[in-house]
Write an enzyme that holds these catalytic residues in place. Structure first.
Site, PDB file in Angstrom:
ATOM      1  N   ARG A  83       3.615 -10.326 -22.404  1.00  0.00           N
ATOM      2  CA  ARG A  83       4.642  -9.628 -21.631  1.00  0.00           C
ATOM      3  C   ARG A  83       5.370 -10.624 -20.726  1.00  0.00           C
ATOM      4  O   ARG A  83       4.744 -11.489 -20.118  1.00  0.00           O
ATOM      5  CB  ARG A  83       3.982  -8.531 -20.787  1.00  0.00           C
ATOM      6  CG  ARG A  83       4.935  -7.630 -20.032  1.00  0.00           C
ATOM      7  CD  ARG A  83       4.162  -6.570 -19.264  1.00  0.00           C
ATOM      8  NE  ARG A  83       3.451  -5.673 -20.152  1.00  0.00           N
ATOM      9  CZ  ARG A  83       2.342  -5.003 -19.810  1.00  0.00           C
ATOM     10  NH1 ARG A  83       1.816  -5.169 -18.608  1.00  0.00           N
ATOM     11  NH2 ARG A  83       1.771  -4.194 -20.657  1.00  0.00           N
ATOM     12  N   ARG A 152       3.470  -7.203 -10.109  1.00  0.00           N
ATOM     13  CA  ARG A 152       3.971  -7.197 -11.482  1.00  0.00           C
ATOM     14  C   ARG A 152       5.492  -7.398 -11.498  1.00  0.00           C
ATOM     15  O   ARG A 152       6.120  -7.639 -10.467  1.00  0.00           O
ATOM     16  CB  ARG A 152       3.595  -5.886 -12.167  1.00  0.00           C
ATOM     17  CG  ARG A 152       2.087  -5.602 -12.227  1.00  0.00           C
ATOM     18  CD  ARG A 152       1.390  -6.414 -13.295  1.00  0.00           C
ATOM     19  NE  ARG A 152      -0.005  -6.023 -13.465  1.00  0.00           N
ATOM     20  CZ  ARG A 152      -0.454  -5.095 -14.327  1.00  0.00           C
ATOM     21  NH1 ARG A 152       0.402  -4.430 -15.090  1.00  0.00           N
ATOM     22  NH2 ARG A 152      -1.746  -4.828 -14.427  1.00  0.00           N
ATOM     23  N   LYS A 233      -3.373  -3.829  -9.741  1.00  0.00           N
ATOM     24  CA  LYS A 233      -1.969  -4.172  -9.933  1.00  0.00           C
ATOM     25  C   LYS A 233      -1.106  -3.608  -8.810  1.00  0.00           C
ATOM     26  O   LYS A 233      -1.479  -2.631  -8.140  1.00  0.00           O
ATOM     27  CB  LYS A 233      -1.487  -3.654 -11.283  1.00  0.00           C
ATOM     28  CG  LYS A 233      -1.648  -2.152 -11.486  1.00  0.00           C
ATOM     29  CD  LYS A 233      -1.383  -1.782 -12.933  1.00  0.00           C
ATOM     30  CE  LYS A 233      -1.697  -0.306 -13.190  1.00  0.00           C
ATOM     31  NZ  LYS A 233      -1.539   0.050 -14.611  1.00  0.00           N
ATOM     32  N   LYS A 235       3.101  -2.737  -7.933  1.00  0.00           N
ATOM     33  CA  LYS A 235       4.399  -2.571  -8.577  1.00  0.00           C
ATOM     34  C   LYS A 235       5.469  -2.202  -7.557  1.00  0.00           C
ATOM     35  O   LYS A 235       5.255  -1.332  -6.719  1.00  0.00           O
ATOM     36  CB  LYS A 235       4.321  -1.491  -9.669  1.00  0.00           C
ATOM     37  CG  LYS A 235       3.347  -1.837 -10.796  1.00  0.00           C
ATOM     38  CD  LYS A 235       3.292  -0.741 -11.839  1.00  0.00           C
ATOM     39  CE  LYS A 235       2.382  -1.122 -12.992  1.00  0.00           C
ATOM     40  NZ  LYS A 235       2.319  -0.051 -14.030  1.00  0.00           N
ATOM     41  N   CYS A 453       4.625   5.443 -24.846  1.00  0.00           N
ATOM     42  CA  CYS A 453       3.950   4.147 -24.754  1.00  0.00           C
ATOM     43  C   CYS A 453       3.626   3.658 -26.165  1.00  0.00           C
ATOM     44  O   CYS A 453       3.847   4.359 -27.151  1.00  0.00           O
ATOM     45  CB  CYS A 453       2.671   4.273 -23.925  1.00  0.00           C
ATOM     46  SG  CYS A 453       1.354   5.183 -24.755  1.00  0.00           S
ATOM     47  N   CYS A 459      -3.092  -0.856 -28.723  1.00  0.00           N
ATOM     48  CA  CYS A 459      -3.644  -0.638 -27.388  1.00  0.00           C
ATOM     49  C   CYS A 459      -5.104  -0.207 -27.476  1.00  0.00           C
ATOM     50  O   CYS A 459      -5.430   0.801 -28.117  1.00  0.00           O
ATOM     51  CB  CYS A 459      -2.836   0.413 -26.631  1.00  0.00           C
ATOM     52  SG  CYS A 459      -3.492   0.728 -24.970  1.00  0.00           S
ATOM     53  N   CYS A 498      -2.982   7.740 -23.709  1.00  0.00           N
ATOM     54  CA  CYS A 498      -4.141   7.830 -22.823  1.00  0.00           C
ATOM     55  C   CYS A 498      -3.655   8.230 -21.445  1.00  0.00           C
ATOM     56  O   CYS A 498      -2.447   8.277 -21.198  1.00  0.00           O
ATOM     57  CB  CYS A 498      -4.906   6.499 -22.791  1.00  0.00           C
ATOM     58  SG  CYS A 498      -4.235   5.278 -21.636  1.00  0.00           S
ATOM     59  N   CYS A 502       1.475   4.822 -18.792  1.00  0.00           N
ATOM     60  CA  CYS A 502       2.464   3.745 -18.901  1.00  0.00           C
ATOM     61  C   CYS A 502       3.888   4.249 -19.109  1.00  0.00           C
ATOM     62  O   CYS A 502       4.837   3.578 -18.705  1.00  0.00           O
ATOM     63  CB  CYS A 502       2.071   2.789 -20.037  1.00  0.00           C
ATOM     64  SG  CYS A 502       0.588   1.820 -19.668  1.00  0.00           S
TER      65      CYS A 502
END
Length: 589
Positions: A83, A152, A233, A235, A453, A459, A498, A502
């Site tokens: 990414r 991120r 993380k 953001k 996603c 994944c 899931c 995302c």
């Protein structure tokens, strides 16, 4: 009190294993150098799979082939998802061509626009990782901190060329990204061949000894993050009302621009958003951010840093499921969190200001900028750029645009892109390329407002299909919309494989979250402008049940809605679903 002081008396074995790993990783180096050199496997060591995230890539395997390879007594087909760090999502045509080349040379031949306004690659084999990252580096792009327990990719309202305000907000997104970038040189040494500077170990040892003695001294290797990095993380998003194209309230930190008489006056500051949760664990939940104050444009990077430091020093380092900033705000309380932020700043924030958002979609088609240049918003279904059989030749068409266009290409957080800075004289040339490669199609508004996603096959967290399945489900929902006389109406639909969220499904008016192969939890009642969470309506249902549930609801919406009433508002007003007013109420019946 900083993180070193707060953890001084905490038994090391009480920290989450990831916390111990970070401390012992030699500033994210681990054994990655040796792991990349090991030709006996396509994988890296288990501990190193956590460290690779800080460098912008995840180890994955092709789940479609797991059983077959196990029967052949082969290890899984390991590869990496890479990414990019691309604050604001802006790419020059030359950079696009390099990134496109890399997708063929070192990945699976596709590019995928993520919901964080950047690209990710799939199918990068271990032996190609260094060449991949070095080629990207030659285009002045990197992957540093695109994943991991750090700040991120910073996102903002798309297209800095649209107006003076958009340019200022984009510049701030880049400033935040640079200010909150980790300082370790591990990425440059391991992947780009930079020589490690002598003396680092000695300086590090002095810093650790000083901290152990009670002194508060900057870590020479990571003065901002320390060797602990963040608990999870982090953001950041910036938005320009009335458009909430970044889903601002879904992020740890949000800055809402305030414009007066054509000038950027400052930003309302929001904290505590986040989408992820875990099925069956009500202590985990999505949460929308809350306003805590107002700051000037010049103060934005410092405010972002102060919020990050507050999370660094107070986030849960024992339980990663409770480690996001949203749970720190919940445990500390908003006032206490704000007070610590202001302590880092050295001054109070001004009172938050009022704002108004009207929607969270993209402007597709031609839009004229303040400078009289044109910008073309192109729909990219689920962000996947490839040449599709019997469908759009997205990769070829965009390659041709990159070879002839002299403006930028901008990615959006809704997985679309914008061809920017097109003069009136050159509009015809761009339109001809779009037509030749079948890039312009009459998609329904339902499809244009849908996101998914990646999920299967790459994944490792996926419980159900998402990107590969949602288009066919939209076909069926389009038929329901047409039958109800709603062909020209928009409903926000999102799907994830899931519960990690995302594609931000918990903000959707209709959200699907994978529970098992072919089965999904159905959520209803999100806000059309991204300012309200939805709530669980049906659990663990298959496609037939999804359609049986939604068809009468959509028919009823067509017949009973008020003027301009969004679907999410309708299902709450009519009592179909209870409104979720705060994240902690997400699981309430």
């Amino acid at each position: 009190m900083d993180i070193i002081a707060k953890l001084r008396d905490v038994p090391f074995d009480e920290l989450h294993p990831n916390e111990r790993l970070k401390v012992e990783s030699d500033y994210l180096r681990g054994s990655l150098e040796a792991g990349l050199a090991d030709e006996a496997t396509g994988a890296v060591a288990e501990d190193d799979t956590q460290l690779t995230k800080f460098h912008g890539f995840y180890m994955q395997d092709d789940r479609d082939l797991r059983d077959e390879r196990r029967h052949q007594k082969l290890e899984p087909l390991y590869s990496f998802m890479v990414r990019l760090r691309l604050p604001g999502g802006v790419i020059s045509p030359a950079q696009w061509q390099t990134l496109d080349d890399v997708s063929s040379q070192y990945a699976n031949g596709t590019l995928r626009i993520t919901t964080r306004q950047t690209f990710q690659y799939h199918g990068v084999l271990k032996e190609n990782l260094r060449a991949h990252l070095q080629t990207i580096d030659s285009a002045m792009i990197d992957c540093i901190a695109a994943c991991g327990d750090v700040n991120r990719n910073v996102i903002c309202s798309a297209n800095p060329h649209r107006s003076k305000i958009h340019r200022q907000v984009y510049d701030l997104s880049r400033s935040i990204s640079e200010r909150l970038l980790p300082s370790t040189r591990a990425y440059h040494e391991i992947f780009l061949g930079e020589e490690r500077v002598a003396g680092g170990a000695e300086e590090r040892e002095k810093s650790l000894n000083a901290a152990a003695g009670g002194e508060s001294v900057p870590d020479p290797n990571e003065p901002l993050y320390t060797r602990h990095y963040l608990p999870r993380k982090f953001k950041v998003a910036l938005a320009i009302p009335p458009e909430n194209d970044v889903d601002l309230f879904a992020h740890d930190v949000g800055f809402i621009a305030h414009v007066e008489r054509g000038e950027l006056e400052g930003f309302t500051v929001c904290v505590g958003g986040g989408m992820g949760m875990t099925h069956g664990e009500p202590s985990t939940f999505p949460r929308l951010s809350d306003p805590i104050g107002f700051c000037s444009p010049e103060a934005v990077p410092a405010v972002a840093e102060a919020i990050m430091l507050t999370q660094r020093d107070n986030g849960n380092r024992r339980d990663r499921k409770q480690a996001r900033l949203k749970y720190t705000v919940e445990s500390m309380g908003l006032d206490a969190f704000k007070a610590e932020v202001e302590g880092h700043l050295g001054e109070p924030l001004a009172p938050a200001r009022e704002y108004h958002f009207s929607d969270n979609g993209d402007r597709l088609g031609w839009v004229e900028g303040d400078d009289s240049l044109w910008h073309y918003g192109l729909f990219v279904q689920n962000g996947r750029i490839a040449d599709f059989d019997e469908g759009p030749q997205l990769r070829s068409g965009l390659r041709e645009i990159a070879e002839t266009h002299d403006g930028d290409i901008v990615l959006t957080t809704n997985q679309n892109l914008i061809v920017t800075q097109v003069s009136s004289e050159k509009r015809g040339d761009i339109e001809a390329i779009l037509d030749r490669h079948r890039l312009v199609a009459d998609h329904s508004r339902l499809r244009r407002n849908a996101m998914a996603c990646v999920a299967f096959p790459t994944c490792g967290l996926a419980m159900a299909e998402s990107e590969r399945y949602l288009p066919s489900l939209i076909d069926k929902l389009d038929a329901v919309m047409n039958e109800a006389g709603l062909a020209d109406d928009a409903i926000i639909v999102r799907m994830t494989g899931c519960p990690n969220g995302c594609a931000r499904p918990y903000l959707a008016e209709i959200g699907f979250v994978g529970k098992a192969p072919g089965r999904y939890n159905l959520y209803l009642g999100g806000g059309f402008s991204g300012e309200r969470l939805n709530k669980l309506y049906r659990e663990n249902i298959d496609e037939a049940t999804i359609l049986d549930v939604l068809e009468p609801l959509i028919q009823r919406y067509a017949q009973e809605r008020e003027t301009d009433e969004p679907f999410g508002d309708f299902v709450i007003r009519t009592g179909v679903i209870q409104e979720t007013r705060a994240g902690r109420e997400f699981h309430d019946a």
